[in-house]
Enzyme design. Structure first.
Site, PDB file in Angstrom:
ATOM      1  N   TYR A 187      -1.058  -0.764  10.382  1.00 32.67           N
ATOM      2  CA  TYR A 187      -1.229  -1.039   8.955  1.00 32.67           C
ATOM      3  C   TYR A 187      -0.018  -0.556   8.164  1.00 32.67           C
ATOM      4  O   TYR A 187       0.555  -1.290   7.353  1.00 32.67           O
ATOM      5  CB  TYR A 187      -2.493  -0.353   8.457  1.00 32.67           C
ATOM      6  CG  TYR A 187      -2.732  -0.478   6.978  1.00 32.67           C
ATOM      7  CD1 TYR A 187      -3.280  -1.641   6.438  1.00 32.67           C
ATOM      8  CD2 TYR A 187      -2.425   0.565   6.103  1.00 32.67           C
ATOM      9  CE1 TYR A 187      -3.509  -1.758   5.076  1.00 32.67           C
ATOM     10  CE2 TYR A 187      -2.640   0.454   4.747  1.00 32.67           C
ATOM     11  CZ  TYR A 187      -3.184  -0.697   4.230  1.00 32.67           C
ATOM     12  OH  TYR A 187      -3.400  -0.814   2.887  1.00 32.67           O
ATOM     13  N   SER A 211       0.856  -1.188   0.000  1.00 31.92           N
ATOM     14  CA  SER A 211       0.000   0.000   0.000  1.00 31.92           C
ATOM     15  C   SER A 211       0.888   1.232   0.000  1.00 31.92           C
ATOM     16  O   SER A 211       2.015   1.192   0.516  1.00 31.92           O
ATOM     17  CB  SER A 211      -0.891   0.007   1.249  1.00 31.92           C
ATOM     18  OG  SER A 211      -1.522   1.264   1.425  1.00 31.92           O
TER      19      SER A 211
END
Length: 274
Positions: A179, A166
């Site tokens: 995350y 990501s």
């Protein structure tokens, strides 16, 4: 003259985290099938009572529904419930893949922890929640790479691994430390394995999506994402799962045979310097 990607006909691809109706995993599995692959796809075995309303209304059946779509496209599909954070579960997935197809060519490590109580300032994140995010996003990618990498090396015919990271792993956004840390680590793991496995003809890359229109955006109001996209994304829209899937298919194709160890941003131009 039509330009077509090559090298994927009759290959076997494994795609983890592919059971949600609005998801990158589903899009990747379908795109690889359309490119000519037979697919092994995994999900966590979600309780149907926890499906979002749109899935319940559609009569969605998680990985079984995606497998049916793949078969409708003329390719073989094997759905497997798998916990990628469990070494024994990953080993069982490899065994089922080989029992069904006898080989593996492409591995897409897409499974990721849901957006839940980890989205807090670091000082407020429960250690157990942190461990859960890292267990799926990082440990899961490591275990899949370890088990399937061994098989790809033993087969002696090369292969391709694509890890789903990501741009969060590059930005390190506030309120998403677990995350972001997990996805940054996935990029590092990608670089290390690419360097280790290049001698075997195995390519390893990461795809780093930006804001993408999946069910993961449902935890915040639509106007939040509209504002974010308008102010942060030069193309002024969220990405589509299919657009991320297109990048994965390219990386798995012969046309990307000189690409390895990369972490490609697929983000509408949000990151332009790395």
């Amino acid at each position: 003259m039509v330009f077509a990607l090559t090298g994927l006909d009759d290959k076997v691809a494994v795609v983890t985290g592919a059971g949600r109706m609005r998801s990158i995993g589903r899009a990747v599995a379908l795109a690889l099938a359309r490119a000519g692959c037979d697919i092994v796809l995994t999900g966590t075995g979600r309780d149907p009572f926890r499906y979002p309303g749109e899935e319940r209304e559609a009569g969605w059946r998680d990985i079984e529904s995606v497998a049916a779509e793949i078969r409708s496209a003329g390719r073989r599909a094997v759905p497997v419930v798998c916990d990628v954070s469990s070494e024994s579960s990953v080993d069982a997935l490899l065994a089922e893949t080989l029992a069904a197809f006898g080989t593996v060519d492409v591995v897409v490590n897409n499974a990721a922890a849901a957006r839940e109580s980890d989205r807090k300032p670091v000082i407020d994140v429960d250690a157990g929640v942190w461990d859960t995010v890292l267990a799926t996003n990082l440990r899961g990618t490591f275990l899949m790479s370890k088990a399937f990498g061994r098989r790809l090396i033993a087969q002696g015919k090369g292969g391709c691994v694509v890890n789903m990271s990501s741009i969060g792993g590059k930005l390190g956004s506030p309120g998403s430390a677990a995350y972001s840390a997990s996805k940054a680590a996935v990029q590092s793991l990608t670089a290390s394995t690419a360097r280790e496995w290049g001698r075997y003809g195995i390519r390893v890359n990461a795809v780093c999506p930006g804001v993408t229109g999946t069910g993961r955006l449902d935890d915040l109001p639509e106007d939040h994402w509209r504002t974010y996209v308008d102010t942060q994304v030069p193309l002024r829209r969220a990405g589509k799962p299919e657009e991320v899937a297109d990048a994965v298919v390219f990386l798995a194709s012969d046309q990307a045979c000189w690409v390895t160890g990369q972490a490609w941003n697929v983000d509408g131009g949000q990151l332009t310097v790395r």
